[in-house]
Design a protein around this motif. Structure first.
Motif, PDB file in Angstrom:
ATOM      1  N   PHE A  26       0.083 -44.498 -20.503  1.00  0.00           N
ATOM      2  CA  PHE A  26      -0.872 -43.669 -19.769  1.00  0.00           C
ATOM      3  C   PHE A  26      -1.039 -42.332 -20.498  1.00  0.00           C
ATOM      4  CE2 PHE A  26      -1.545 -40.327 -16.604  1.00  0.00           C
ATOM      5  CZ  PHE A  26      -2.665 -40.798 -15.942  1.00  0.00           C
ATOM      6  N   LEU A  27      -2.286 -41.851 -20.602  1.00  0.00           N
ATOM      7  CA  LEU A  27      -2.542 -40.565 -21.268  1.00  0.00           C
ATOM      8  C   LEU A  27      -2.881 -39.456 -20.278  1.00  0.00           C
ATOM      9  CD1 LEU A  27      -4.556 -41.438 -24.532  1.00  0.00           C
ATOM     10  CD2 LEU A  27      -2.138 -40.882 -24.292  1.00  0.00           C
ATOM     11  N   ARG A  45      -8.533 -44.562  -4.993  1.00  0.00           N
ATOM     12  CA  ARG A  45      -9.023 -43.180  -5.064  1.00  0.00           C
ATOM     13  C   ARG A  45     -10.384 -43.106  -5.763  1.00  0.00           C
ATOM     14  NH1 ARG A  45      -4.717 -39.466  -5.092  1.00  0.00           N
ATOM     15  NH2 ARG A  45      -6.277 -37.843  -5.515  1.00  0.00           N
ATOM     16  N   ILE A  46     -10.517 -43.818  -6.886  1.00  0.00           N
ATOM     17  CA  ILE A  46     -11.780 -43.760  -7.630  1.00  0.00           C
ATOM     18  C   ILE A  46     -12.898 -44.462  -6.868  1.00  0.00           C
ATOM     19  CG2 ILE A  46     -12.944 -44.414  -9.768  1.00  0.00           C
ATOM     20  CD1 ILE A  46     -10.334 -44.146 -11.232  1.00  0.00           C
ATOM     21  N   VAL A 102      -9.488 -42.328 -15.579  1.00  0.00           N
ATOM     22  CA  VAL A 102      -8.126 -42.636 -16.034  1.00  0.00           C
ATOM     23  C   VAL A 102      -8.215 -43.014 -17.506  1.00  0.00           C
ATOM     24  CG1 VAL A 102      -6.149 -44.206 -15.826  1.00  0.00           C
ATOM     25  CG2 VAL A 102      -7.367 -43.456 -13.779  1.00  0.00           C
ATOM     26  N   MET A 103      -7.346 -42.430 -18.341  1.00  0.00           N
ATOM     27  CA  MET A 103      -7.345 -42.721 -19.777  1.00  0.00           C
ATOM     28  C   MET A 103      -5.986 -43.293 -20.184  1.00  0.00           C
ATOM     29  SD  MET A 103      -8.064 -40.175 -23.057  1.00  0.00           S
ATOM     30  CE  MET A 103      -9.281 -39.273 -22.101  1.00  0.00           C
ATOM     31  N   VAL A 104      -6.017 -44.436 -20.886  1.00  0.00           N
ATOM     32  CA  VAL A 104      -4.796 -45.125 -21.304  1.00  0.00           C
ATOM     33  C   VAL A 104      -4.902 -45.494 -22.777  1.00  0.00           C
ATOM     34  CG1 VAL A 104      -3.301 -47.120 -20.916  1.00  0.00           C
ATOM     35  CG2 VAL A 104      -4.502 -46.078 -18.984  1.00  0.00           C
ATOM     36  N   VAL A 117     -11.433 -45.564 -17.868  1.00  0.00           N
ATOM     37  CA  VAL A 117     -12.083 -46.134 -16.687  1.00  0.00           C
ATOM     38  C   VAL A 117     -12.461 -44.977 -15.775  1.00  0.00           C
ATOM     39  CG1 VAL A 117     -11.867 -47.688 -14.719  1.00  0.00           C
ATOM     40  CG2 VAL A 117     -10.722 -48.250 -16.872  1.00  0.00           C
ATOM     41  N   ALA A 118     -13.740 -44.921 -15.400  1.00  0.00           N
ATOM     42  CA  ALA A 118     -14.225 -43.792 -14.586  1.00  0.00           C
ATOM     43  C   ALA A 118     -15.252 -44.288 -13.579  1.00  0.00           C
ATOM     44  CB  ALA A 118     -14.836 -42.719 -15.483  1.00  0.00           C
ATOM     45  N   SER A 119     -15.568 -43.401 -12.648  1.00  0.00           N
ATOM     46  CA  SER A 119     -16.632 -43.686 -11.685  1.00  0.00           C
ATOM     47  C   SER A 119     -17.949 -43.157 -12.238  1.00  0.00           C
ATOM     48  CB  SER A 119     -16.336 -43.002 -10.349  1.00  0.00           C
ATOM     49  OG  SER A 119     -17.470 -43.063  -9.496  1.00  0.00           O
ATOM     50  N   ARG A 120     -18.991 -43.952 -12.143  1.00  0.00           N
ATOM     51  CA  ARG A 120     -20.315 -43.483 -12.562  1.00  0.00           C
ATOM     52  C   ARG A 120     -20.901 -42.522 -11.540  1.00  0.00           C
ATOM     53  NH1 ARG A 120     -23.965 -47.843 -12.572  1.00  0.00           N
ATOM     54  NH2 ARG A 120     -25.454 -46.324 -13.419  1.00  0.00           N
ATOM     55  N   ILE A 121     -20.280 -42.441 -10.375  1.00  0.00           N
ATOM     56  CA  ILE A 121     -20.751 -41.551  -9.312  1.00  0.00           C
ATOM     57  C   ILE A 121     -19.832 -40.332  -9.266  1.00  0.00           C
ATOM     58  CG2 ILE A 121     -21.264 -41.348  -6.854  1.00  0.00           C
ATOM     59  CD1 ILE A 121     -21.405 -44.455  -6.826  1.00  0.00           C
TER      60      ILE A 121
END
Length: 349
Positions: A26-27, A45-46, A102-104, A117-121
């Protein structure tokens, strides 16, 4: 440097995949979370941002950024590069809301790469969707290559520089199918692995391998040429709630491709006959054909239905040219030998 962006509908599956401990480490994240949080909590959460804009059908943003082979970069620098990519792509820009991500970093290939991995919103309900993604991604990649001193990847170099295709396909399938893909894949691996490792480094018999898989409810299919004379790949499937769930060996991992299976399983030329039967849908060949193709010493009394309990060591021990009685379950016997039966004359009285 290669960056591949994709969009999807479910967060859980893709987060379970990218956050696997054996893949890397995990970063960073911009979520306020405790150390050791599970992927399911991240996903929850996301995913909560979806409620801010229900019209968006694919709220998942996933980018895989891969560097040249054996590129030297520490975690801190890779994290900085990932954040710059997100900002240049348009996330967390001035005047917009904050986007959870989240960055891994993965270290399981020769090409250092990260997954974001992120939310587009975002937090204001704005759904970012830039036009001409492909052109924008290439522009960002060239700028970051120049800034960090990485080699510029030309079109001819892409195939050997990018993240392995099977990994990206796996990530896409996980994202689309959610946790169901993870659970079924893990179930298959947990059942296949003990069979392949059952002889402690020694190769196991091909028929034994197929038979043991069959006992666990796992069916096998082979990718062959038209004449079924050569095997190019292997697939495994099992029943999930009335549906057949099928996976290529490469989708299960490097240890389950056909070439990897051959390192653990002894495959003889005559085993192609069983492969042909399997390809034709003849499941009974796994047991019955094996029993009827050898002769046995002593008068062993074996039913076809008991074939599952006969292992290879037993078969080797009882091979001989002496006759054997084989019962077919109904109590009837048939004598098998190589001698011609003598004709008896008519009864006189």
């Amino acid at each position: 440097m290669i960056a591949k962006v994709s969009k999807g509908s479910g967060f859980l599956g893709i987060l379970q995949y990218v956050m696997k401990e054996e893949k890397g480490q995990f970063l960073s994240t911009n979520l306020n979370i405790n150390k050791g949080i599970l992927p399911s909590e991240f996903a929850k959460r996301i995913a909560s941002f979806k409620d801010l804009n229900p019209r968006v059908k694919k709220p998942v943003f996933h980018v895989a950024i891969s560097l040249e082979k054996d590129a030297k970069i520490d975690d801190r620098t890779f994290n900085k590069l990932g954040n710059e990519f997100m900002n240049m792509y348009g996330f967390n820009a001035p005047g917009k809301g904050e986007t959870p991500f989240v960055m891994v970093r993965h270290t399981d290939t020769d090409n250092p790469h990260i997954h974001i991995v992120a939310s587009r919103i975002d937090s204001l309900g704005y759904a970012y969707n830039p036009s001409n993604d492909y052109k924008l991604i290439n522009e960002i990649s060239r700028k970051l290559e120049k800034e960090y001193g990485f080699k510029i990847v030309t079109t001819e170099q892409k195939k050997e520089k990018e993240i392995p295709r099977n990994e990206l396909k796996m990530a896409e399938r996980i994202r689309n199918e959610g946790g169901r893909y993870i659970n079924n894949r893990k179930k298959l691996i947990d059942n296949i692995k003990p069979i392949l490792e059952s002889k402690e480094g020694k190769k196991i018999d091909f028929r034994f391998f197929i038979r043991e898989l069959n006992k666990k409810g796992i069916a096998v299919q082979f990718n062959t040429d038209k004449e079924v004379t050569r095997i190019n790949g292997i697939s495994f499937s099992h029943n999930y709630k009335g549906k057949e769930i099928k996976y290529k060996g490469s989708a299960l991992g490097k240890g389950y491709t056909w070439s990897a299976v051959l390192n653990r399983v002894e495959f003889k030329s005559e085993d192609m006959n069983l492969v042909k039967e399997i390809q034709n849908g003849n499941k009974d060949a796994i047991y019955s054909r094996e029993l009827l193709n050898f002769s046995m010493s002593k008068n062993y009394d074996i039913t076809i239905s008991q074939a599952e309990s006969v292992d290879n060591s037993t078969i080797v021990d009882i091979v001989s040219t002496k006759p054997a009685k084989i019962r077919f379950g109904s109590g009837q016997y048939r004598e098998e030998n190589n001698k011609k039966k003598k004709k008896r004359g008519p009864k006189l009285f």
